[in-house]
Each structure stands twice: as structure tokens, then as C-alpha cells.
Design a protein around this motif. Structure first.
Motif, PDB file in Angstrom:
ATOM      1  N   ALA A  41      29.920   3.875  44.288  1.00  0.00           N
ATOM      2  CA  ALA A  41      29.225   4.647  43.259  1.00  0.00           C
ATOM      3  C   ALA A  41      30.217   5.225  42.265  1.00  0.00           C
ATOM      4  CB  ALA A  41      28.411   5.762  43.908  1.00  0.00           C
ATOM      5  N   ILE A  83      17.395   8.993  50.844  1.00  0.00           N
ATOM      6  CA  ILE A  83      18.012   9.794  49.785  1.00  0.00           C
ATOM      7  C   ILE A  83      17.164  11.048  49.664  1.00  0.00           C
ATOM      8  CG2 ILE A  83      18.633   9.914  47.339  1.00  0.00           C
ATOM      9  CD1 ILE A  83      18.815   6.817  47.411  1.00  0.00           C
ATOM     10  N   CYS A 139      20.574  14.711  42.953  1.00  0.00           N
ATOM     11  CA  CYS A 139      21.059  13.473  43.579  1.00  0.00           C
ATOM     12  C   CYS A 139      20.154  12.282  43.298  1.00  0.00           C
ATOM     13  CB  CYS A 139      21.286  13.679  45.067  1.00  0.00           C
ATOM     14  SG  CYS A 139      19.796  13.792  46.080  1.00  0.00           S
ATOM     15  N   HIS A 191      21.036   8.807  41.291  1.00  0.00           N
ATOM     16  CA  HIS A 191      20.841   7.470  41.870  1.00  0.00           C
ATOM     17  C   HIS A 191      20.080   6.562  40.924  1.00  0.00           C
ATOM     18  CE1 HIS A 191      22.435   6.885  45.900  1.00  0.00           C
ATOM     19  NE2 HIS A 191      22.239   8.168  46.143  1.00  0.00           N
ATOM     20  N   HIS A 192      19.085   7.098  40.251  1.00  0.00           N
ATOM     21  CA  HIS A 192      18.334   6.280  39.297  1.00  0.00           C
ATOM     22  C   HIS A 192      19.249   5.761  38.186  1.00  0.00           C
ATOM     23  CE1 HIS A 192      14.326   8.338  40.556  1.00  0.00           C
ATOM     24  NE2 HIS A 192      14.605   7.307  41.308  1.00  0.00           N
ATOM     25  N   ALA A 230      21.596   3.126  39.755  1.00  0.00           N
ATOM     26  CA  ALA A 230      20.874   1.876  40.049  1.00  0.00           C
ATOM     27  C   ALA A 230      20.556   1.118  38.770  1.00  0.00           C
ATOM     28  CB  ALA A 230      19.599   2.184  40.826  1.00  0.00           C
ATOM     29  N   ARG A 263      17.251  -0.772  40.372  1.00  0.00           N
ATOM     30  CA  ARG A 263      16.276   0.303  40.545  1.00  0.00           C
ATOM     31  C   ARG A 263      15.206  -0.068  41.571  1.00  0.00           C
ATOM     32  NH1 ARG A 263      13.732   4.879  37.861  1.00  0.00           N
ATOM     33  NH2 ARG A 263      15.530   5.077  36.480  1.00  0.00           N
ATOM     34  N   LEU A 317      15.381   1.244  45.246  1.00  0.00           N
ATOM     35  CA  LEU A 317      15.037   2.629  45.581  1.00  0.00           C
ATOM     36  C   LEU A 317      13.518   2.771  45.616  1.00  0.00           C
ATOM     37  CD1 LEU A 317      17.531   4.529  43.220  1.00  0.00           C
ATOM     38  CD2 LEU A 317      17.938   3.605  45.512  1.00  0.00           C
ATOM     39  N   SER A 377      26.080  10.069  47.147  1.00  0.00           N
ATOM     40  CA  SER A 377      27.091   9.169  46.588  1.00  0.00           C
ATOM     41  C   SER A 377      27.048   9.117  45.069  1.00  0.00           C
ATOM     42  CB  SER A 377      26.911   7.762  47.173  1.00  0.00           C
ATOM     43  OG  SER A 377      25.601   7.258  46.921  1.00  0.00           O
ATOM     44  N   ALA A 378      25.880   8.990  44.493  1.00  0.00           N
ATOM     45  CA  ALA A 378      25.785   8.834  43.035  1.00  0.00           C
ATOM     46  C   ALA A 378      26.203  10.107  42.307  1.00  0.00           C
ATOM     47  CB  ALA A 378      24.363   8.433  42.645  1.00  0.00           C
TER      48      ALA A 378
END
Length: 419
Positions: free
Chosen positions: A20, A52, A120, A124-125, A128, A134, A137, A391-392
Motif C-alpha cells: 500500500a 477492513i 481507513c 482503501h477505496h 483500490a 475496487r 472490496l 494499510s492504506a
């Protein structure tokens, strides 16, 4: 605002946090190299429950835990196990861990964690989208189930922390619970549902999507083990020395999970980091098998069942035994009959046994920030149970530091020298 000058960034660690971070930095124009002795995403990142959880604000140690630890250690079905031969090495970490569960410490830690977890999922979006992933997720939420209201009442402290952090959750009655998850045993009559959470049914696929995007954009990966660092005349790290080569660097990021402690030591930082070894079993998916739509925590036995792409995954247990001890699947295998009662119709065929190393600090918070010793060294490890989820956002925070821009999140609570 002008874009930061591109830098040559070397990241040690190609798990989900390292990946990430690599893709985020690369998207801002930096020349990024990843180094790891294992294939990307194949270690701890591979075996998690796929959740997540933006409401993950409850630290592992909470008030009163110290009273329960002796009983837990004597119970063969307890979610906590310590290898007694490892206890002398573990003792300093364990003392800090129990201290972090004091009321005032737990409240503070929860507030600090909430600054990371609140953003978070959005992070992530964005990540991704960079990878064209995407679709991986799934917005299905995070569910915990209990046999009765008395068991649910035992979550009052956790719910209080979620309330303070503004976490959205719902109390589910029996009918609502079984509409959401019809495959769960009717013995469970109460649920706690967090809708603002996502699920990755193949964590390895997400890692591979990030890695593919990284390499397609020119990123470099060396599957090599790090031996030491070279230092320049200014005393700053100038190169990574591996088993195969010497790799020059401008900026160094340590994101090696449970293996970060020794690397940080070589760079002048002593960190309280150990490994909570986690286990999973994978059950074959069958046409007649049970329906499960999201990762679900079963209160009481404290395990998670997740509907992975390759079958139902049972994640259970914390074992404190370091990096070198052989895996012991005794406890998780003993949970199989109970898992089948909780999710009737669960396949009898176990297709995989797995053990991984959660990199855990005693206060449940990751280490994110700049080294107090070397200006060109950044740390991004110690995410414990929340490596996938955080992570993101960690990658974004490291990118802020490399760019020299102010972040909306205060990083002092996550400093490497806080212990």
C-alpha cells in the motif's frame, strides 16, 4: 501546492502495508523499490480474516484483562496461549501490554486508534482505485454474534469506546440477525453489526492487485533478504545490503511487519514489538454448504468465520511464542466441532492449515513516523490485528512524510520511541 521532488524510496517489506505504501508513493511520482525475502503478500497478509473494520477502536488490552489472564492460560480452549519457554523474552512486552489495559491508558489508546480507523475505508477505496481493484472490496459490514443478551451485555465496555469514537453500529435481535446471516446457528440470538466495514474475500488477490499495479508503473521488486545497511559520511543510511546486492537509497521505509524489530535496532531505534501468532483453517466450499455473507465473530469461543473465495476460513487464537517456534494447530483444530455447530453444514474437508505472525506492540497501536535517529528513515509496522484495515491509511501517512506536508492525523502517538 507544488508536487514534492521525486525521491528514490526503498521499502523493506512487501506485505499489505509495504505494498500500500509503495503504490501510494509511486502515484505521487517517487521512484520506489520493494525488498522482501518472500513473494509479495504471501506472509502475514495472506491469512487474515479479510475484514477492513473502520470501527476497530478497542485495544487488545482493556481494564480487568490482567485478572483473567491466569485463567485463560490454564484453559486449553482459551484464545490466548503463551509458550512458557518464551516467557523470559516476552516479559518486558507483556508487562507493557497489561499496563496499557489500565482504564486511563485504554481510553487514550482508543482515541488515538480512532484517528486512524476513521479514514481507513476511504483510504482503501482510493488505493483500490489506483490498482483498478475496487471490486475486491465488498461493503458487507462486520458482524459479531452472541448466544443471548447476557453475553451481549459483556460487550458494554467495547461499545462505550465505540460510542466515544462515533462508530456506527446496530444491535440486532434474533430475527434481524438471521435475516442477515441465515446460515448461522439459531443458538445465536443477538448481533452487533458495524455497517461501515468492508470485506476482502481473497486478501492475497488484493495484495497481487496492488503489486501488479506497482510493477506495471515501473516499480521494482527484489526478492532478497536484508543483511545490513550502509551509511554515508553524514551518518544517514545510504544503501541496503541484501544477500544479493547493494541497493542505494534516498529514503528508507521499514514495513517488514514482525521482522521490523531487528531492522529498527540496526537503525538505532529500540521498539517494543513482538508477534501474536495467528492460525487459520480453510474448509472446502461445497454447493450444499452453509451460507455466510461476511466475516463473523462468534462471541464466547472468540473465533472468526469468513466466506473466502476458496472456502470458509476459521481464524482463531493468539499465541505468544516469537518468530522461531514451530506452529501448533492443537487449539484451532479443537475448535472445529464447535465451528460446525455455529455454522451448520460446514464442510468436513480442511484444505489448508496456516500460521502467520501479527506484528504487535503492547499498546495495540502501529509504529508510523520518522526515525528520531535518521531523518531519511520512516517506520510503518506493528499493526497487530489491523494490518489489512490500516494499510492504506498508513501508506498515505508515509507519503505525507516523504512529501513534507502536514497530515490531518497527529503521528506523535505512533512514534517508535514512545515505549
Amino acid at each position: 501546492m507544488l508536487a514534492p521532488a521525486p525521491r528514490k524510496v526503498t521499502i523493506i517489506g512487501a506485505g499489505i502495508v509495504g505494498l500500500a505504501t509503495a503504490l501510494t508513493l509511486q502515484s505521487e511520482g517517487h521512484d520506489v523499490t520493494l525488498i522482501d525475502p518472500r513473494p509479495p503478500g504471501s506472509a502475514t497478509s495472506f491469512g487474515n480474516a479479510g475484514a477492513i473494520v473502520s470501527g476497530g477502536v478497542v485495544p487488545t488490552a482493556t481494564p480487568g484483562l490482567w485478572k483473567r489472564v491466569p485463567t485463560m492460560l490454564l484453559d486449553p480452549m482459551s484464545p490466548l496461549r503463551i509458550r512458557w519457554s518464551y516467557l523470559p523474552r516476552l516479559a518486558p512486552w507483556l508487562i507493557r501490554f497489561l499496563d496499557s489495559g489500565r482504564e486511563h491508558n485504554a481510553l487514550r489508546i482508543s482515541r488515538e486508534l480512532s484517528t486512524l480507523t476513521a479514514g481507513c475505508l476511504e483510504a482503501h477505496h482510493r488505493l483500490a482505485d489506483l490498482a483498478g481493484a475496487r471490486h475486491i472490496l465488498k461493503p458487507v459490514g462486520w458482524l459479531k454474534v452472541y448466544r443471548d443478551e447476557d453475553a451481549y451485555a459483556g460487550t458494554a465496555y467495547d461499545r462505550g469506546l465505540m460510542d466515544l469514537a462515533g462508530v456506527s453500529y446496530q444491535h440486532l435481535e434474533a430475527d434481524e440477525l438471521h435475516q442477515l446471516e441465515p446460515g448461522i446457528s439459531r443458538d445465536f440470538t443477538v448481533g452487533l453489526f458495524q455497517p461501515d466495514a468492508a470485506f476482502v474475500s481473497t486478501p492475497y488477490a488484493l495484495s497481487q492487485a496492488l503489486f501488479s499495479a506497482f510493477t506495471e508503473r515501473g516499480g521494482v521488486f527484489h526478492q532478497e533478504a536484508v543483511r545490513r545497511f550502509d551509511f554515508g559520511d553524514d551518518g544517514q543510511p545510504s544503501a541496503v545490503v541484501t544477500t544479493h546486492a547493494i541497493h542505494p537509497l534516498d529514503t528508507l521505509v521499514i514495513a517488514a511487519g514482525a521482522w521490523s524489530k531487528e531492522l529498527a535496532r540496526q537503525l538505532g531505534s529500540t521498539v517494543s514489538l513482538d508477534t501474536e501468532r495467528g492460525y487459520h483453517l480453510s474448509f472446502a466450499r461445497t454447493e450444499a454448504g452453509p451460507v455466510l455473507n461476511r466475516p463473523t465473530v462468534f462471541g464466547g469461543p472468540q473465533f472468526v468465520l469468513s466466506p473466502m473465495a476458496d472456502g470458509i476460513r476459521l481464524n482463531a487464537g493468539v499465541e505468544l511464542a516469537g518468530l522461531d517456534a514451530e506452529p501448533d494447530f492443537t487449539r484451532i483444530k479443537a475448535l472445529v466441532p464447535l465451528a460446525r455447530k455455529c455454522l451448520p453444514g460446514l464442510s468436513g474437508e480442511i484444505t489448508r492449515e496456516w500460521m502467520g505472525y501479527r506484528p504487535s506492540t503492547p499498546d495495540s497501536k502501529p509504529v508510523i513516523g520518522r526515525s528520531p535517529v535518521h531523518a531519511n528513515v520512516l517506520y510503518a509496522f506493528g499493526h497487530g490485528h489491523m494490518g489489512l484495515g490500516l494499510s492504506a491509511i498508513t501508506g498515505r501517512l508515509i507519503a505525507d512524510l516523504v512529501a513534507g506536508r502536514e497530515s490531518r492525523i497527529q503521528l506523535a502517538p505512533f512514534a517508535v520511541d514512545r515505549f
